[in-house]
Scaffold this motif. Structure first.
Motif, PDB file in Angstrom:
ATOM      1  N   PHE A 159       0.834  -1.202   0.000  1.00  0.00           N
ATOM      2  CA  PHE A 159       0.000   0.000   0.000  1.00  0.00           C
ATOM      3  C   PHE A 159       0.873   1.258   0.000  1.00  0.00           C
ATOM      4  O   PHE A 159       0.657   2.189  -0.786  1.00  0.00           O
ATOM      5  CB  PHE A 159      -0.918  -0.013   1.234  1.00  0.00           C
ATOM      6  CG  PHE A 159      -1.876   1.133   1.275  1.00  0.00           C
ATOM      7  CD1 PHE A 159      -3.113   1.053   0.636  1.00  0.00           C
ATOM      8  CD2 PHE A 159      -1.558   2.323   1.931  1.00  0.00           C
ATOM      9  CE1 PHE A 159      -4.001   2.114   0.660  1.00  0.00           C
ATOM     10  CE2 PHE A 159      -2.431   3.386   1.952  1.00  0.00           C
ATOM     11  CZ  PHE A 159      -3.658   3.285   1.319  1.00  0.00           C
ATOM     12  N   PHE A 198       2.921   1.734  -3.264  1.00  0.00           N
ATOM     13  CA  PHE A 198       2.127   2.070  -4.452  1.00  0.00           C
ATOM     14  C   PHE A 198       1.362   3.375  -4.277  1.00  0.00           C
ATOM     15  O   PHE A 198       1.466   4.292  -5.101  1.00  0.00           O
ATOM     16  CB  PHE A 198       1.142   0.930  -4.743  1.00  0.00           C
ATOM     17  CG  PHE A 198       0.422   1.116  -6.040  1.00  0.00           C
ATOM     18  CD1 PHE A 198       1.037   0.825  -7.251  1.00  0.00           C
ATOM     19  CD2 PHE A 198      -0.881   1.610  -6.068  1.00  0.00           C
ATOM     20  CE1 PHE A 198       0.375   1.011  -8.462  1.00  0.00           C
ATOM     21  CE2 PHE A 198      -1.548   1.798  -7.269  1.00  0.00           C
ATOM     22  CZ  PHE A 198      -0.917   1.496  -8.467  1.00  0.00           C
ATOM     23  N   GLU A 199       0.620   3.471  -3.160  1.00  0.00           N
ATOM     24  CA  GLU A 199      -0.261   4.621  -2.999  1.00  0.00           C
ATOM     25  C   GLU A 199       0.481   5.874  -2.541  1.00  0.00           C
ATOM     26  O   GLU A 199       0.093   6.981  -2.880  1.00  0.00           O
ATOM     27  CB  GLU A 199      -1.372   4.303  -1.987  1.00  0.00           C
ATOM     28  CG  GLU A 199      -2.303   3.182  -2.419  1.00  0.00           C
ATOM     29  CD  GLU A 199      -3.228   3.592  -3.563  1.00  0.00           C
ATOM     30  OE1 GLU A 199      -3.222   4.777  -3.921  1.00  0.00           O
ATOM     31  OE2 GLU A 199      -3.922   2.714  -4.110  1.00  0.00           O
ATOM     32  N   ILE A 200       1.510   5.692  -1.763  1.00  0.00           N
ATOM     33  CA  ILE A 200       2.187   6.872  -1.207  1.00  0.00           C
ATOM     34  C   ILE A 200       3.489   7.169  -1.948  1.00  0.00           C
ATOM     35  O   ILE A 200       3.748   8.296  -2.359  1.00  0.00           O
ATOM     36  CB  ILE A 200       2.451   6.674   0.305  1.00  0.00           C
ATOM     37  CG1 ILE A 200       1.112   6.437   1.029  1.00  0.00           C
ATOM     38  CG2 ILE A 200       3.176   7.880   0.888  1.00  0.00           C
ATOM     39  CD1 ILE A 200       1.230   6.096   2.482  1.00  0.00           C
ATOM     40  N   GLY A 218       4.340   5.794  -4.813  1.00  0.00           N
ATOM     41  CA  GLY A 218       4.075   5.849  -6.237  1.00  0.00           C
ATOM     42  C   GLY A 218       4.977   4.969  -7.077  1.00  0.00           C
ATOM     43  O   GLY A 218       5.217   5.246  -8.252  1.00  0.00           O
ATOM     44  N   GLY A 236       4.424  -1.413 -10.255  1.00  0.00           N
ATOM     45  CA  GLY A 236       4.225  -2.781  -9.783  1.00  0.00           C
ATOM     46  C   GLY A 236       5.508  -3.582  -9.823  1.00  0.00           C
ATOM     47  O   GLY A 236       5.811  -4.341  -8.889  1.00  0.00           O
ATOM     48  N   GLU A 237       6.291  -3.444 -10.888  1.00  0.00           N
ATOM     49  CA  GLU A 237       7.535  -4.196 -11.009  1.00  0.00           C
ATOM     50  C   GLU A 237       8.533  -3.791  -9.917  1.00  0.00           C
ATOM     51  O   GLU A 237       9.202  -4.639  -9.326  1.00  0.00           O
ATOM     52  CB  GLU A 237       8.172  -3.976 -12.390  1.00  0.00           C
ATOM     53  CG  GLU A 237       7.466  -4.695 -13.531  1.00  0.00           C
ATOM     54  CD  GLU A 237       6.147  -4.022 -13.916  1.00  0.00           C
ATOM     55  OE1 GLU A 237       5.930  -2.843 -13.526  1.00  0.00           O
ATOM     56  OE2 GLU A 237       5.317  -4.688 -14.566  1.00  0.00           O
ATOM     57  N   TRP A 273      -0.403  -6.900  -7.111  1.00  0.00           N
ATOM     58  CA  TRP A 273      -1.749  -6.357  -7.360  1.00  0.00           C
ATOM     59  C   TRP A 273      -2.780  -6.995  -6.438  1.00  0.00           C
ATOM     60  O   TRP A 273      -3.701  -6.334  -5.968  1.00  0.00           O
ATOM     61  CB  TRP A 273      -2.142  -6.577  -8.828  1.00  0.00           C
ATOM     62  CG  TRP A 273      -1.156  -5.977  -9.789  1.00  0.00           C
ATOM     63  CD1 TRP A 273      -0.604  -6.577 -10.867  1.00  0.00           C
ATOM     64  CD2 TRP A 273      -0.613  -4.651  -9.740  1.00  0.00           C
ATOM     65  NE1 TRP A 273       0.270  -5.730 -11.513  1.00  0.00           N
ATOM     66  CE2 TRP A 273       0.284  -4.529 -10.833  1.00  0.00           C
ATOM     67  CE3 TRP A 273      -0.760  -3.569  -8.875  1.00  0.00           C
ATOM     68  CZ2 TRP A 273       1.006  -3.365 -11.086  1.00  0.00           C
ATOM     69  CZ3 TRP A 273      -0.041  -2.414  -9.132  1.00  0.00           C
ATOM     70  CH2 TRP A 273       0.825  -2.321 -10.219  1.00  0.00           C
ATOM     71  N   ARG A 322      -5.939  -2.101   0.110  1.00  0.00           N
ATOM     72  CA  ARG A 322      -6.861  -0.958   0.042  1.00  0.00           C
ATOM     73  C   ARG A 322      -8.099  -1.214   0.889  1.00  0.00           C
ATOM     74  O   ARG A 322      -8.559  -0.339   1.623  1.00  0.00           O
ATOM     75  CB  ARG A 322      -7.267  -0.722  -1.409  1.00  0.00           C
ATOM     76  CG  ARG A 322      -6.205  -0.036  -2.235  1.00  0.00           C
ATOM     77  CD  ARG A 322      -6.615  -0.030  -3.687  1.00  0.00           C
ATOM     78  NE  ARG A 322      -5.740   0.800  -4.505  1.00  0.00           N
ATOM     79  CZ  ARG A 322      -5.826   0.866  -5.831  1.00  0.00           C
ATOM     80  NH1 ARG A 322      -6.722   0.144  -6.487  1.00  0.00           N
ATOM     81  NH2 ARG A 322      -5.012   1.653  -6.510  1.00  0.00           N
TER      82      ARG A 322
END
Lengths: 201, 553
Positions: free
Chosen positions: A149, A152-154, A156, A159-160, A174, A181
């Motif tokens: 989380f 990805f969310e913070i 940025g 995925g790789e 994913w 989330r």
């Protein structure tokens, strides 16, 4: 593992990096300082992003570098930042767990952790409410979901990049993100930590 | 599927794609986060701490304190657990001379409910008996003249039978949970069974198994004794035939129940009664010699299932027909002990310290009770009663058993209900809380009936039901009361008594006579219904013909 075998075995380590690591292992203060300056901000930032309260961030960073200098011989190639991230993630997880235990005992004995609270209150002015709430939620999430989380969310990251950092396939990233989330929202709802944000929307 | 999944566009952060309310809230919260880039001061502070790592005395002190506290807490919890989990046994029933000792140093009379820890011993003299329970493991009947030590209680239970006999019921043991009974040179290992072990005073051991399997190990050999078999150390052969009475088995089954069974006292007295009442004499060869003299009591195996020999074997032995080499040897011991110049020496198995009165002290006085039992078994009831009367006058022996046995003889064999009643009243007066009290109360009712004193019988039966409401004989007493009332013409009251019968064999009479009373009271429909019910319930009942006739079938 000796320095010689370390260098010989880890052929995937770039020469410049290997040289830095060898000197760090040899106790070269200059090399250690160089290594530290290169990754200190990354570690401090990662620790904070993973939900470590600001007053504990430096403790985590100190622990991360202590472990890194001690176990540098066990580094087997790849990105040093990824390796440090793993160490940082473990230490943050440990701090979250220790904090939960402390809070549980404080609740059991009806006594809030005075020192921490005071410290928190002293620094409360310097930190934003959102950070506190995010930290609180992250602390209650499982380590794997928290990592994905945050990254990805913070942070940025792609995925790789996340897959490489946490050491899992991209599809797993994913999947974890999906559940992370939901868990973030569920904890936020349960603790009423999303309310202010909702009103702001 | 994977290929298709990869072809899909990767997810984007919520701050760009939030649709639901929660997602928007999360996205807003994340967006509000401040920049987490640390300042140079923070970086420098961490570096300084790394250069001069503070061992953190306060932290170390905290850990040390926490460790000490945790250790102390663990020790306290461990001690508490050890104390609460300390396995214990207890004495369920005690009668006569039963003694217990915590460390075999000082003996005290054992009472019902006394706890017994590992290391304790229980001993009975010639008048003593007891029922012991190891909760969740076993129940044991300690016979007269026996000595049992509780060596270990817990996951494995180890008992040592110094002498005498025990009958035990042991629940099924799992692997690692052994139940071991040491008797002389032999080790009796139990898997889960009903069995008895005898350790004779000269070291001979006999084992009888009713249920399950028992293994006996000793002197380099191992024997496996299955249900319905018995074994003795002198023959070292397993032979068919177990010697545990049903009364004992029932008592042990009740003793195993976790909440104390209300039937215990009744079953105990029933067991004593079963041990005391002469059993049918087995066929004896006409030329089988009957001892002219009764051997001294001490020299023979005690009368009431003592030394682990059941009634039947005792009878056989007294008729000179030894059923096993052990019994033959016991006979030989008996004869040897009869010689005045050869007092029985104390053996290794006999206790060094005995309670007073010492059960192992050689006594050379006449055993009236054993003598009377022996006579009764040979059908000489008058002589037996005479001997018991002498015993009571002399004040020797187990007075409670003598009184009760005398009453039984007078009631059942000598047609002397008044004499029986006197003996029973004597028992009730002298032993108001005796183990045979329930049987005595019932016999008093029977005596009053035999004397034709209906009013007294009704009063005594009412007293019996009030004092022993849980008795297994209560239904019989209710039927008896119904009969008395019916014969007196009080059909309504009689019907109420019959109706109170809960079940069992007494229901046969109760149901039929209830129908009879209903007919007498004019309620033919109820009577017919009850009779039809009777025919269904008791197709081979005692009143089958009468019921059919009444229904016109």
């Amino acid at each position: 593992m000796t320095l010689r075998s370390f260098v010989a075995l880890d052929e995937g380590v770039p020469l410049e990096q290997a040289d830095l690591l060898v000197r760090c292992l040899a106790g070269d203060r200059t090399a250690q300082r160089s290594f530290y300056e290169r990754y200190a901000r990354f570690v401090l930032r990662t620790a904070r992003r993973l939900g470590t309260p600001p007053e504990e961030t430096e403790d985590v960073a100190q622990e991360v570098f202590t472990v890194a200098f001690r176990k540098m011989g066990q580094f087997h190639g790849g990105e040093l930042s990824t390796w440090l991230y793993r160490i940082c993630s473990h230490r943050v997880h440990h701090h979250h767990r220790a904090r939960r235990v402390r809070q549980t005992f404080a609740r059991l004995f009806g006594d809030a952790p005075q020192a921490e609270e005071t410290q928190s209150q002293e620094r409360a002015a310097a930190r934003r409410d959102a950070e506190r709430r995010v930290s609180e939620i992250l602390a209650l999430m499982s380590a794997k979901k928290r990592e994905v989380f945050v990254l990805f969310e913070i942070e940025g990251l792609s995925g790789e990049a996340i897959a490489e950092r946490v050491g899992c396939p991209p599809d797993t990233v994913w999947s974890r993100l999906f559940h992370a989330r939901r868990e973030f929202a569920r904890i936020g709802r349960a603790r009423e930590l999303l309310e202010r944000s909702r009103s702001g929307t | 599927v994977k290929r298709i999944g990869r072809a899909r566009p990767q997810p984007r952060p919520l701050r760009f794609t939030a649709t639901s309310r929660d997602e928007r809230a999360v996205a807003n919260l994340v967006t509000e986060l401040p920049d987490a880039t640390p300042d140079d001061l923070s970086v420098e502070r961490v570096w300084r701490r790394l250069q001069s790592p503070d061992p953190g005395p306060s932290r170390a002190w905290r850990w040390a304190t926490a460790s000490v506290l945790a250790t102390a807490l663990a020790v306290c919890a461990g001690l508490l657990w050890l104390e609460t989990a300390k396995p214990k046994a207890d004495i369920l029933l005690a009668e006569g001379g039963l003694f217990s000792s915590a460390s075999a140093a000082s003996w005290a009379p054992a009472r019902r409910g006394d706890p017994l820890a590992a290391g304790a011993s229980v001993r009975s003299d010639r008048s003593g008996r007891g029922v012991l329970r190891v909760p969740g493991v076993a129940a044991l009947i300690l016979d007269t003249d026996a000595d049992l030590a509780l060596v270990r209680l817990g996951r494995s239970t180890v008992l040592r039978l110094e002498r005498g006999a025990v009958t035990a019921r042991v629940i099924k043991r799992s692997r690692g949970e052994r139940f071991v009974l040491l008797a002389g040179d032999y080790t009796v290992t139990v898997v889960g069974t009903l069995f008895s072990v005898t350790n004779a005073s000269d070291g001979r051991v006999a084992v009888s198994v009713n249920e399950g399997v028992v293994e006996v190990e000793g002197r380099g050999n191992l024997w496996r004794i299955e249900a319905g078999h018995r074994w003795s150390s002198d023959s070292s052969e397993v032979v068919v035939g177990s010697e545990i009475s049903e009364a004992r088995a029932a008592l042990l089954a009740a003793a195993m129940s976790a909440p104390r069974s209300p039937e215990l006292a009744g079953l105990f007295s029933a067991m004593v009664r079963a041990d005391c009442v002469p059993t049918p004499v087995p066929p004896v060869a006409p030329d089988a010699p009957i001892p002219a003299e009764i051997p001294p009591a001490e020299a023979i195996v005690p009368p009431v299932a003592a030394a682990g020999l059941s009634q039947a074997t005792s009878v056989r032995r007294r008729h000179g027909v030894a059923s096993s080499p052990l019994l033959a040897a016991a006979e030989a011991t008996t004869r040897r002990d009869e010689r005045p110049e050869a007092p029985r020496p104390l053996t290794m198995n006999q206790p060094a310290i005995a309670p007073a009165p010492s059960p192992s002290t050689p006594v050379r006085e006449r055993d009236y009770y054993a003598e009377a039992l022996n006579l009764a078994r040979h059908g000489e009831h008058s002589k037996a009663a005479s001997v018991l009367t002498q015993a009571l006058a002399a004040g020797r022996g187990p007075r409670d058993l003598e009184l009760y046995q005398l009453a039984l003889l007078k009631q059942r064999h000598l047609s002397d209900p008044q004499g029986a009643l006197d003996s029973l009243q004597g028992y009730r007066k002298e032993f108001p809380g005796g183990a045979l009290r329930q049987e005595v109360d019932l016999s008093i009712v029977e005596s009053e009936v035999a004397l034709g004193r209906s009013e007294a019988a009704l009063a005594e039966s009412a007293r019996f039901l009030a004092q022993h409401p849980q008795s297994e004989r209560a239904d019989e007493v209710r039927v008896l009361r119904g009969d008395l009332l019916r014969q007196a013409g009080a059909c309504e009251k009689a019907a109420a008594e019959y109706r109170a019968v809960s079940g069992g064999p007494a229901l046969d009479d109760a149901l039929y006579y209830w129908a009879y009373c209903q007919r007498q009271l004019g309620d033919s429909a109820s009577a017919a219904a009850a009779l039809r019910d009777y025919l269904v319930r008791f197709p081979a009942g005692r009143h089958l013909d009468a019921a059919r006739e009444a229904l016109g079938r």
